[in-house]
Design a protein around this motif. Structure first.
Motif, PDB file in Angstrom:
ATOM      1  N   UNK A 120       0.841  -1.187   0.000  1.00 20.63           N
ATOM      2  CA  UNK A 120       0.000   0.000   0.000  1.00 20.63           C
ATOM      3  C   UNK A 120       0.879   1.240   0.000  1.00 20.63           C
ATOM      4  N   UNK A 121       0.260   2.396  -0.213  1.00 17.97           N
ATOM      5  CA  UNK A 121       1.017   3.647  -0.310  1.00 17.97           C
ATOM      6  C   UNK A 121       1.761   3.990   0.985  1.00 17.97           C
ATOM      7  N   UNK A 122       1.139   3.913   2.180  1.00 21.65           N
ATOM      8  CA  UNK A 122       1.904   4.217   3.400  1.00 21.65           C
ATOM      9  C   UNK A 122       3.125   3.320   3.573  1.00 21.65           C
ATOM     10  N   UNK A 123       2.994   2.035   3.254  1.00 22.00           N
ATOM     11  CA  UNK A 123       4.139   1.145   3.359  1.00 22.00           C
ATOM     12  C   UNK A 123       5.246   1.540   2.393  1.00 22.00           C
ATOM     13  N   UNK A 124       4.854   1.925   1.184  1.00 24.24           N
ATOM     14  CA  UNK A 124       5.848   2.349   0.193  1.00 24.24           C
ATOM     15  C   UNK A 124       6.555   3.627   0.647  1.00 24.24           C
ATOM     16  N   UNK A 125       5.793   4.519   1.288  1.00 23.25           N
ATOM     17  CA  UNK A 125       6.413   5.746   1.805  1.00 23.25           C
ATOM     18  C   UNK A 125       7.397   5.439   2.931  1.00 23.25           C
ATOM     19  N   UNK A 126       7.050   4.501   3.820  1.00 19.33           N
ATOM     20  CA  UNK A 126       7.969   4.108   4.885  1.00 19.33           C
ATOM     21  C   UNK A 126       9.237   3.522   4.289  1.00 19.33           C
ATOM     22  N   UNK A 127       9.073   2.677   3.248  1.00 19.55           N
ATOM     23  CA  UNK A 127      10.240   2.096   2.585  1.00 19.55           C
ATOM     24  C   UNK A 127      11.068   3.180   1.897  1.00 19.55           C
ATOM     25  N   UNK A 128      10.389   4.140   1.264  1.00 21.93           N
ATOM     26  CA  UNK A 128      11.079   5.246   0.605  1.00 21.93           C
ATOM     27  C   UNK A 128      11.895   6.055   1.621  1.00 21.93           C
ATOM     28  N   UNK A 129      11.290   6.336   2.783  1.00 19.45           N
ATOM     29  CA  UNK A 129      11.972   7.084   3.840  1.00 19.45           C
ATOM     30  C   UNK A 129      13.248   6.360   4.275  1.00 19.45           C
ATOM     31  N   UNK A 130      13.161   5.060   4.457  1.00 24.69           N
ATOM     32  CA  UNK A 130      14.336   4.294   4.861  1.00 24.69           C
ATOM     33  C   UNK A 130      15.384   4.269   3.757  1.00 24.69           C
ATOM     34  N   UNK A 131      14.935   4.048   2.519  1.00 26.00           N
ATOM     35  CA  UNK A 131      15.873   3.937   1.397  1.00 26.00           C
ATOM     36  C   UNK A 131      16.699   5.205   1.218  1.00 26.00           C
ATOM     37  N   UNK A 132      16.033   6.375   1.260  1.00 26.58           N
ATOM     38  CA  UNK A 132      16.821   7.571   0.956  1.00 26.58           C
ATOM     39  C   UNK A 132      17.710   7.987   2.133  1.00 26.58           C
ATOM     40  N   UNK A 133      17.368   7.592   3.361  1.00 28.89           N
ATOM     41  CA  UNK A 133      18.282   7.865   4.471  1.00 28.89           C
ATOM     42  C   UNK A 133      19.494   6.939   4.434  1.00 28.89           C
ATOM     43  N   UNK A 134      19.280   5.687   4.058  1.00 32.98           N
ATOM     44  CA  UNK A 134      20.426   4.769   3.885  1.00 32.98           C
ATOM     45  C   UNK A 134      21.287   5.261   2.725  1.00 32.98           C
ATOM     46  N   UNK A 135      20.643   5.729   1.642  1.00 30.29           N
ATOM     47  CA  UNK A 135      21.391   6.302   0.524  1.00 30.29           C
ATOM     48  C   UNK A 135      22.224   7.491   0.987  1.00 30.29           C
ATOM     49  N   UNK A 136      21.657   8.322   1.897  1.00 29.75           N
ATOM     50  CA  UNK A 136      22.411   9.459   2.425  1.00 29.75           C
ATOM     51  C   UNK A 136      23.667   9.026   3.142  1.00 29.75           C
ATOM     52  N   UNK A 137      23.581   7.944   3.914  1.00 28.31           N
ATOM     53  CA  UNK A 137      24.766   7.434   4.605  1.00 28.31           C
ATOM     54  C   UNK A 137      25.826   6.996   3.592  1.00 28.31           C
ATOM     55  N   UNK A 138      25.405   6.304   2.541  1.00 29.34           N
ATOM     56  CA  UNK A 138      26.346   5.832   1.524  1.00 29.34           C
ATOM     57  C   UNK A 138      27.004   7.009   0.801  1.00 29.34           C
ATOM     58  N   UNK A 139      26.228   8.070   0.565  1.00 32.38           N
ATOM     59  CA  UNK A 139      26.779   9.242  -0.119  1.00 32.38           C
ATOM     60  C   UNK A 139      27.741  10.023   0.772  1.00 32.38           C
ATOM     61  N   UNK A 140      27.419  10.090   2.080  1.00 32.00           N
ATOM     62  CA  UNK A 140      28.237  10.895   2.984  1.00 32.00           C
ATOM     63  C   UNK A 140      29.506  10.161   3.384  1.00 32.00           C
ATOM     64  N   UNK A 141      29.530   8.832   3.215  1.00 33.63           N
ATOM     65  CA  UNK A 141      30.670   8.026   3.658  1.00 33.63           C
ATOM     66  C   UNK A 141      32.000   8.512   3.092  1.00 33.63           C
ATOM     67  N   UNK A 142      32.144   8.685   1.765  1.00 41.10           N
ATOM     68  CA  UNK A 142      33.433   9.178   1.259  1.00 41.10           C
ATOM     69  C   UNK A 142      33.686  10.655   1.557  1.00 41.10           C
ATOM     70  N   UNK A 143      32.624  11.400   1.856  1.00 40.99           N
ATOM     71  CA  UNK A 143      32.762  12.835   2.119  1.00 40.99           C
ATOM     72  C   UNK A 143      33.020  13.137   3.591  1.00 40.99           C
ATOM     73  N   UNK A 144      32.830  12.135   4.459  1.00 37.48           N
ATOM     74  CA  UNK A 144      32.874  12.387   5.907  1.00 37.48           C
ATOM     75  C   UNK A 144      34.201  12.969   6.384  1.00 37.48           C
TER      76      UNK A 144
END
Length: 532
Positions: free
Chosen positions: A283-307
């Motif tokens: 459902x849409x709320x579940x997809x939004x929860x997954x989206x929220x998790x995905x882009x925060x994990x993506x943020x960690x991966x992006x910030x890793x070499x920049x840290x």
């Protein structure tokens, strides 16, 4: 309209109250465990990340964890490098709220679930007042009940609003609606001081399909941006180090938000297609929860070499002159691989500490009896510098050193101690009242003051060493005899004489500590580092 507005406001209020009770109750139930985790689990980047995510998921508040981290940095319990990874982890941990709302709050009978939890939690809390940790757990249970009750009311309110929202034809709003919904999410978070509340509203609004998935996702991104307002508010009146942690939070959320907006179609495909295919969400709320998790994990991966670069950049922000004093100029961890260079750098840093301590002592000697109105930040900065030098020496002793290096390090440790003695004695001097000088005592006081100044100047001479100990002792004994004679002939009372003797001893201690520190530095300043 009132029938819709009342459950909307009531649901939001119950949700926020439930979040507050949950957070406070879980922190009380955990006792000192959260502090222990922050203190012991943050020594590496990975452990700091996991600690931040775990604690945030446990207490259901990234703001609480971020503010606590800022407080720990303020108190010197966490370094900037440790703290930023806790903050990054907190952003991942906060996505647990979306999963709770989408998978539990919006799917279960909230009345049947919430009301018993509230009742049992509050009754147990009253019965367990004498046992704080169990009482905190009971409070958290009641908070969960209010949390789900609030989500249910929000869902009810948005189901009533669905026809009006559907009439807006948001599907046809075009790309310009994306930044508008980002702004809405940020404003909701700023106003409620809770990204969880903004996400709960967004998930509830999307549950009936009135708000399209891309626009709801944009609001979730905005909620992530808005949560930085809490961290920025927590830095008002805080130390520069704490402000740097808040800026790390802002930087991470900005990078994450930009990446999420740039990759919005791809991330929505991942949350909708991949997870639907795995039967994890449907459902849409579940997809939004997954989206929220995905882009925060993506943020960690992006910030890793920049840290590393980000940490260095942050370390230069909000600098103060006092903080510059406390930061070593000659010590570098890379030098530990070459002990000869490390010892040479240590000698230079010890000289810097020695010279700065003498300079502060001279300034205090020039203003007898004048106490500072606030904390002496320069004194504290030099104390921090001494600790940093000790830490470097400790790490150096764990490497393979030449036999003669022990003598060098022993002398340099004593130099640090003598510099600290100068700082402490000059601070004590500043706290003492100015001496009473009659005609018989004035020459003796002038002589010892001149001698201490001469000793400080001699100890600050990097090229030559002049032993001033004998002259210092002579001036001290002359003043001591003059004070005791003044007491004997009645020209000075016991109080002034007693205070004068204490002041004379402090002056002698300053001069001798300065002289001893310079003597210990000896030839190490001229490149003889004991490695031959």
């Amino acid at each position: 309209m009132t029938s819709i507005l009342a459950p909307l406001l009531g649901g939001l209020g119950l949700f926020l109250l439930g979040m507050a009770l949950m957070t406070d109750g879980l922190k009380t139930a955990a006792g000192d465990a959260l502090k222990s985790i922050l203190g012991a689990w943050t020594r590496t980047r990975a452990r700091g990340l996991v600690a931040g995510a775990f604690i945030t998921a446990a207490v259901q508040s990234s703001s609480a964890v971020t503010v606590a981290t800022i407080g720990f940095v303020n108190a010197g319990l966490l370094t900037l490098g440790q703290a930023i990874w806790v903050v990054f982890g907190a952003n991942v941990g906060t996505t647990m709220t979306g999963w709770l709302v989408s998978q539990v709050g919006l799917k279960l009978d909230w009345g049947a679930l919430a009301l018993p939890l509230i009742g049992l939690g509050m009754i147990a809390g009253l019965a367990l007042k004498s046992r704080p940790r169990l009482g905190g757990a009971a409070q958290a249970v009641a908070g969960f009940g209010l949390f789900f009750l609030g989500v249910g009311l929000l869902q009810q309110a948005f189901s009533g609003l669905a026809p009006q929202i559907a009439a807006l034809n948001l599907e046809e709003a075009g790309i310009f609606a994306i930044p508008v919904f980002v702004l809405v999410g940020a404003l909701l978070t700023t106003l409620t001081q809770s990204s969880s509340a903004a996400i709960a509203i967004t998930l509830s609004a999307s549950a009936g399909g009135a708000v399209p998935l891309p626009l709801a996702a944009a609001a979730v991104i905005g909620a992530n941006i808005g949560t930085t307002s809490t961290a920025l508010l927590a830095t008002i009146g805080a130390t520069p180090a704490a402000r740097r942690v808040a800026m790390a939070h802002v930087a991470f959320n900005a990078v994450t938000a930009l990446a999420a907006l740039a990759l919005l179609p791809l991330l929505l495909w991942a949350s909708e297609g991949v997870l639907d295919g795995a039967h994890l969400v449907d459902d849409t709320p579940g997809r939004l929860a997954a989206f929220h998790t995905l882009f925060n994990v993506l943020g960690v991966l992006l910030i890793l070499p920049l840290a590393p670069r980000l940490t260095r950049w942050l370390a230069g922000l909000f600098g103060t002159p006092d903080e510059a004093l406390s930061r070593p100029e000659f010590l570098d961890s890379n030098l530990l691989q070459t002990p000869a260079l490390a010892v040479r750098s240590l000698a230079l840093e010890c000289w810097r500490l020695h010279a700065l301590a003498l300079d502060l002592a001279a300034a205090r000697l020039a203003a007898p009896g004048r106490r500072s109105a606030g904390p002496d930040h320069r004194h504290d900065a030099l104390s921090d510098l001494a600790d940093a030098i000790r830490d470097f020496i400790d790490r150096l002793t764990q490497t393979t050193l030449a036999p003669q290096s022990g003598k060098v390090l022993a002398d340099l440790v004593r130099v640090i101690q003598h510099a600290e003695e100068v700082l402490q004695a000059s601070a004590q001097l500043q706290a003492l009242p100015a001496p009473r000088t009659g005609p018989a005592l004035k020459p003796a006081w002038q002589a010892i003051d001149d001698q201490v100044r001469a000793s400080l100047a001699a100890a600050a001479d990097r090229e030559t060493f002049a032993d001033t100990a004998a002259d210092t002792e002579k001036a001290f004994q002359t003043l001591k005899s003059a004070l005791l004679a003044a007491l004997a002939d009645g020209s000075a009372g016991l109080g002034p004489v007693d205070t004068g003797l204490v002041r004379a001893q402090v002056l002698r201690r300053i001069a001798l500590s300065a002289r001893d520190g310079r003597q210990r530095l000896g030839d190490w300043l001229n490149g003889d580092n004991g490695q031959s």
